[in-house]
Scaffold this active site. Structure first.
Site, mmCIF file in Angstrom:
data_model
loop_
_atom_site.group_PDB
_atom_site.id
_atom_site.type_symbol
_atom_site.label_atom_id
_atom_site.label_comp_id
_atom_site.label_asym_id
_atom_site.label_seq_id
_atom_site.Cartn_x
_atom_site.Cartn_y
_atom_site.Cartn_z
ATOM 1 N N TYR A 72 0.835 -1.258 0.157
ATOM 2 C CA TYR A 72 0.117 0.101 -0.124
ATOM 3 C C TYR A 72 0.939 1.202 0.005
ATOM 4 C CZ TYR A 72 -3.845 3.088 0.822
ATOM 5 O OH TYR A 72 -4.805 3.977 0.520
ATOM 6 N N PHE A 124 -6.119 22.073 -24.729
ATOM 7 C CA PHE A 124 -6.546 20.527 -24.825
ATOM 8 C C PHE A 124 -7.645 20.307 -24.058
ATOM 9 C CE2 PHE A 124 -6.552 16.148 -23.828
ATOM 10 C CZ PHE A 124 -6.291 15.770 -24.964
ATOM 11 N N THR A 125 -8.746 19.502 -24.306
ATOM 12 C CA THR A 125 -9.955 19.120 -23.701
ATOM 13 C C THR A 125 -9.900 19.360 -22.218
ATOM 14 O OG1 THR A 125 -9.720 17.141 -24.532
ATOM 15 C CG2 THR A 125 -11.335 18.347 -25.687
ATOM 16 N N ASP A 215 2.677 20.357 -20.681
ATOM 17 C CA ASP A 215 2.079 19.161 -20.928
ATOM 18 C C ASP A 215 2.933 18.484 -21.672
ATOM 19 O OD1 ASP A 215 0.375 17.229 -21.821
ATOM 20 O OD2 ASP A 215 -1.288 18.286 -22.263
ATOM 21 N N LYS A 258 0.673 7.893 -23.566
ATOM 22 C CA LYS A 258 1.322 8.218 -25.015
ATOM 23 C C LYS A 258 2.959 8.138 -24.856
ATOM 24 C CE LYS A 258 -2.653 10.564 -25.028
ATOM 25 N NZ LYS A 258 -3.351 11.483 -24.028
ATOM 26 N N ARG A 382 -12.895 15.285 -36.343
ATOM 27 C CA ARG A 382 -12.368 16.158 -35.589
ATOM 28 C C ARG A 382 -13.015 17.355 -36.453
ATOM 29 N NH1 ARG A 382 -11.119 15.980 -30.044
ATOM 30 N NH2 ARG A 382 -12.493 14.167 -30.284
ATOM 31 N N PHE A 448 -20.078 13.876 -29.947
ATOM 32 C CA PHE A 448 -19.252 13.028 -30.906
ATOM 33 C C PHE A 448 -19.196 11.520 -30.379
ATOM 34 C CE2 PHE A 448 -15.494 13.399 -28.357
ATOM 35 C CZ PHE A 448 -15.704 14.478 -27.792
#
Ligand SMILES: *Cc1c(COP(=O)(O)O)cnc(C)c1O
Length: 459
Positions: A72, A124-125, A215, A258, A382, A448
């Protein structure tokens, strides 16, 4: 077509995929309401929906899963992750999170106060949403060329220093807790930021006492573009370039799904001790103990190994050049795509591809649907569907109406790229036959993901 950078790996485990029959594809597309998000993965032959978490891990990463220390607190895998982040990125403190948005949540909470402004190179979203949830306002300070799909500039992710300075003058430095810099810029098509620009942004920020956070989700791809395109970097290793890039930041958020080459994971990193203490206070609320942050020990081990693998020259060259190969094949055939080809995806320009359709006939959605029908290839819209409606209920009409072909890392071969290119070229030759779409169901938000369509009958 340029040279092919062949796979820097051999394949020792395979996952069978198959292309179902044309009739079965038509039935699957109709069942999915012509929305590629609603297709079952099993009905897809080549899946280019996203490069997020779709990476193939190496044998070493898989071996690392068996070395999970699931204590833990104080798992040995956390210390491996911390060492990897210190060695490869150069940041002192690491807070693991379940994925990138977990890190964005914590960073936004500890730095943003209501009324603050956060400049960034295109939104970015999830990043912007977390800034807004904490009372901040995002301001886009990217160079104008980023919004022009046909401008072939080498560093379309750069910050416009004039726009950044103007924001500082307008709202005051004390209302800007940090500058959020994406390297590369996902929503601009995977376009990189130059080292010179990173240096200039840091200098401007330092003059005003403003922090800089990256980012860093696609930072290795950015380092590769610097090596290829920026004067003075051709002889430097990816690891050296990455360390210099990170030296211009106070910390970063990271989606490990990524460039860290894993299926799940992320982290928040920084140098400042007092910020780290604050981040630890919040990570226990949202993610878990500071030594696991929502991840299993084995996940941290796989990410630690992936971070080190990601800076291997052959690995990153293969990744970016494979994307370029697909883009070049389409460019040679005259297919309209966003230029230059970015680090993670090829974007089809659907307005130019289907000039007989108005944007209100959803050309990008229609093209993505036809691509699946033709070759079993799944892409993502998009454009106008993703942009949604404005406060008055009218459709937003974004400048870019795109189909994104996103290439997962180490998953598909050049032969797969040829299948995709051949299909897109075939569709381009037959483009007049592609009908527009209209809604049969439209959800109120984030439409979407779940909206459904039918073809518009040709009059
Ligand atoms: C994917 C992504 C994120 C969010 O990361 P998740 O792991 O999906 O939460 C943030 N920024 C960029 C640029 C991304 O591509």
């Amino acid at each position: 077509m340029g040279h092919v950078v062949a796979e820097p790996f051999r394949i020792k485990s395979v996952e069978p995929v198959r292309k179902i029959s044309a009739e079965a594809r038509r039935a699957a597309l109709e069942a999915a309401g012509y929305n590629t998000f609603l297709l079952r993965s099993e009905d897809v032959y080549i899946d280019l929906l996203t490069d997020s978490g779709t990476t193939a891990m190496s044998d070493r990463q898989w071996a690392g899963l068996l070395l999970g220390d699931e204590a833990y607190a104080g798992s040995r895998n956390f210390y491996h992750l911390e060492e990897a982040v210190r060695d490869v990125y150069g940041f002192r403190h690491v807070v693991p999170t379940h994925q990138g948005r977990g890190a964005e949540n914590i960073l936004s909470r500890i730095l943003i106060e209501p009324g603050d402004f956060i400049p960034g190179n295109m939104y970015f979203t999830t990043t912007r949403l977390h800034q807004e949830l904490n009372g901040g306002t995002f301001r886009d300070v990217i160079v104008d060329e980023a919004h022009d799909s046909q401008c072939d500039a080498p560093f379309k992710g750069n910050v416009d220093l004039g726009k950044l300075q103007a924001l500082v003058d307008e709202v005051g430095a004390d209302r800007i807790p940090y500058i959020c810099l994406a390297v590369t810029v996902n929503l601009a098509g995977g376009q990189p930021v130059s080292m010179a620009n990173l240096r200039d942004v840091k200098a401007l920020a330092a003059r005003h006492g403003i922090r800089v956070f990256f980012d860093a989700t696609r930072c290795v791809e950015n380092a590769y573009f610097i090596q290829k395109r920026e004067e003075g970097y051709a002889g430097r290793t990816i690891a050296e370039i990455l360390r210099e890039m990170m030296s211009y930041a106070d910390g970063c958020t990271m989606s490990g799904k990524k460039d860290c080459l894993v299926n799940i994971g992320g982290f928040l990193a920084m140098n400042d001790e007092s910020l780290y203490v604050k981040a630890c206070e919040w990570v226990v609320v949202f993610e878990g103990m500071p030594s696991y942050g929502g991840l299993a020990g084995r996940d941290m081990e796989a990410m630690a190994i992936g971070i080190r693998e990601s800076v291997d020259q052959d690995t990153i060259a293969y990744r970016v050049e494979q994307v370029r190969y697909l883009g070049d094949r389409l460019i040679e055939a005259g297919v309209p795509v966003v230029r230059p080809i970015g680090g993670h995806a090829v974007f089809l320009d659907a307005l130019r591809f289907l000039p007989h359709l108005s944007q209100d006939e959803f050309p990008a959605q229609a093209l993505a649907a036809r691509l699946y029908l033709d070759a079993g290839v799944r892409a993502m819209e998009r454009g106008i569907i993703s942009a949604g409606r404005d406060a008055n209920g009218a459709n937003r009409h974004p400048k870019l109406e795109l189909v994104r072909l996103t290439i997962p890392r180490r998953v598909y071969t050049y032969a797969h790229m040829d299948v995709v290119a051949d299909s897109v070229i075939r569709l381009y030759e037959d483009r007049a036959s592609i009908p527009g779409l209209r809604f049969t169901y439209e959800p109120p938000v984030l439409r979407f993901f779940t909206s459904r369509f039918e073809p518009v009958p040709r009059g």
